[in-house]
Design an enzyme around this catalytic site. Sequence first.
Site, mmCIF file in Angstrom:
data_model
loop_
_atom_site.group_PDB
_atom_site.id
_atom_site.type_symbol
_atom_site.label_atom_id
_atom_site.label_comp_id
_atom_site.label_asym_id
_atom_site.label_seq_id
_atom_site.Cartn_x
_atom_site.Cartn_y
_atom_site.Cartn_z
ATOM 1 N N HIS A 99 6.470 0.695 1.557
ATOM 2 C CA HIS A 99 7.669 0.603 1.006
ATOM 3 C C HIS A 99 8.758 1.734 1.214
ATOM 4 O O HIS A 99 9.870 1.601 1.520
ATOM 5 C CB HIS A 99 7.589 0.516 -0.591
ATOM 6 C CG HIS A 99 7.174 -0.931 -0.980
ATOM 7 N ND1 HIS A 99 7.342 -1.341 -2.360
ATOM 8 C CD2 HIS A 99 6.354 -1.669 -0.406
ATOM 9 C CE1 HIS A 99 6.775 -2.600 -2.304
ATOM 10 N NE2 HIS A 99 6.095 -2.805 -1.213
ATOM 11 N N ASP A 100 8.174 2.961 1.316
ATOM 12 C CA ASP A 100 8.936 4.102 1.605
ATOM 13 C C ASP A 100 9.575 3.862 3.095
ATOM 14 O O ASP A 100 10.948 3.953 3.246
ATOM 15 C CB ASP A 100 8.101 5.306 1.662
ATOM 16 C CG ASP A 100 9.064 6.594 2.138
ATOM 17 O OD1 ASP A 100 10.405 6.524 1.710
ATOM 18 O OD2 ASP A 100 8.516 7.647 2.811
#
Length: 332
Positions: A71-72
């Site tokens: 997700h980062d």
Amino acid sequence: MAAPLRRLLLSLALLLAAATAPGAAAAAARLSTSYYSRSCPRVEQIVSDVVTAKQQANPSTAAGTLRLFFHDCFVSGCDASVLVSPLSTDRSPERAAEINLSLPGDAFDAVARAKAALEAACPGTVSCADILALAARDLVGILGGPRFPVYLGRRDARRSDATDVEGNLPRTNMSARAMAVLFARKGITPREMVALAGAHTVGFSHCSEFAHRVYGYRGDGYDPALNPAFARALRTSCAGYERDPTLSIFNDIVTPSVFDELYFKNLPRGLGLLASDAALWEYAPTRVFVQRYADNRTAFFDDFAAAMQRLGTVGVKTGRQGVVRRQCDVLD
Ligand code: HEM
Ligand SMILES: *[C@@H]1O[C@H](CO)[C@@H](O)[C@H](O)[C@H]1NC(C)=O
Ligand SMILES: *[C@@H]1O[C@H](CO)[C@@H](O)[C@H](O)[C@H]1NC(C)=O
Ligand SMILES: *[C@@H]1O[C@H](CO)[C@@H](O)[C@H](O)[C@H]1NC(C)=O
């Protein structure tokens, strides 16, 4: 305006565009396995020691950290912007938009602990983005997955904004084709996408993420892509999930805590938990890779390792871009 001047402005604009939007390859070229060899030579050992201890204490750390890394990187690049706490800023950070995605507390804690140890050993030196990349790699190895080098030198974001999330993360209701388009926008091929989806060989999903497949699917049935016995078991296990939203099911029900190729073996048998998992088997361009990885663990591990390295270059900030944050959950 005189023609030569206009041409000059045009080439200037091109130059600026090139300078502010470096390709993944250019950015990747600036990462290196020896980035901290002088400034913080023990960085890999320190991260490894901390996350190994954390994983022993809280076995859900590994899957959570792997998901956090993904997700980062997909939202504004691998820059630790996902780590910023809603409590630390009056603007709404990425995490505020991801509340429904239930990012796991143990993963944030693993990174925070590694950062604290590194600030003691080499203050102000190692970025949170690099720590997250190293932690994800180490934890995959601890679960039995491949080990691979992590290229370092990412800088941390000065910005984390909830509005950056929309449209950048895959959703379970997307077709495999739509997912491939989204991953392509990040420079990731369909083959790399399927290998990365193999991360669902560990961890769990909340019942709300797949409930539509087992309750009232076209009337009162279940998704025909599901193995019938599996569908019935899910109905029973998730009963009452609306009252108890914490109810969840292992992503790989056969070997839930081992990083192996069973996720891929499950898909042709209707044992893929999420609609997006099942979709990878239904779509011919991704099915070939599902089959290959189901048949050959080495092929999966080799491709997963390469794809994780690719993922780790998405939108990275290097050199004078970004900062090295002192605390991973605070923008400073
Ligand atoms: C291909 C599209 C993908 C979709 C639609 C998707 C969606 C999801 C969803 C809905 C969950 C359950 C979250 C929850 O209920 O708490 C989940 C869990 C997870 N995802 Fe994905 N994901 C995708 C790709 C990836 C990739 C590329 C990775 C990492 C490389 C990844 C790693 C994980 C892990 C490890 C978990 C388990 C987390 C835990 O146990 O805490 N996923 N994913
Ligand atoms: C979370 O989901 C609920 C129901 O689906 C929705 O009403 C709410 O706006 C969502 N919250 C965020 C922060 O996306
Ligand atoms: C998928 O679900 C989200 C919300 O959960 C919704 O906003 C979106 O329109 C859905 N997409 C499709 C293709 O159905
Ligand atoms: C499995 O994949 C590896 C790596 O791609 C390859 O070298 C090997 O020949 C494959 N094994 C079989 C049995 O196909």
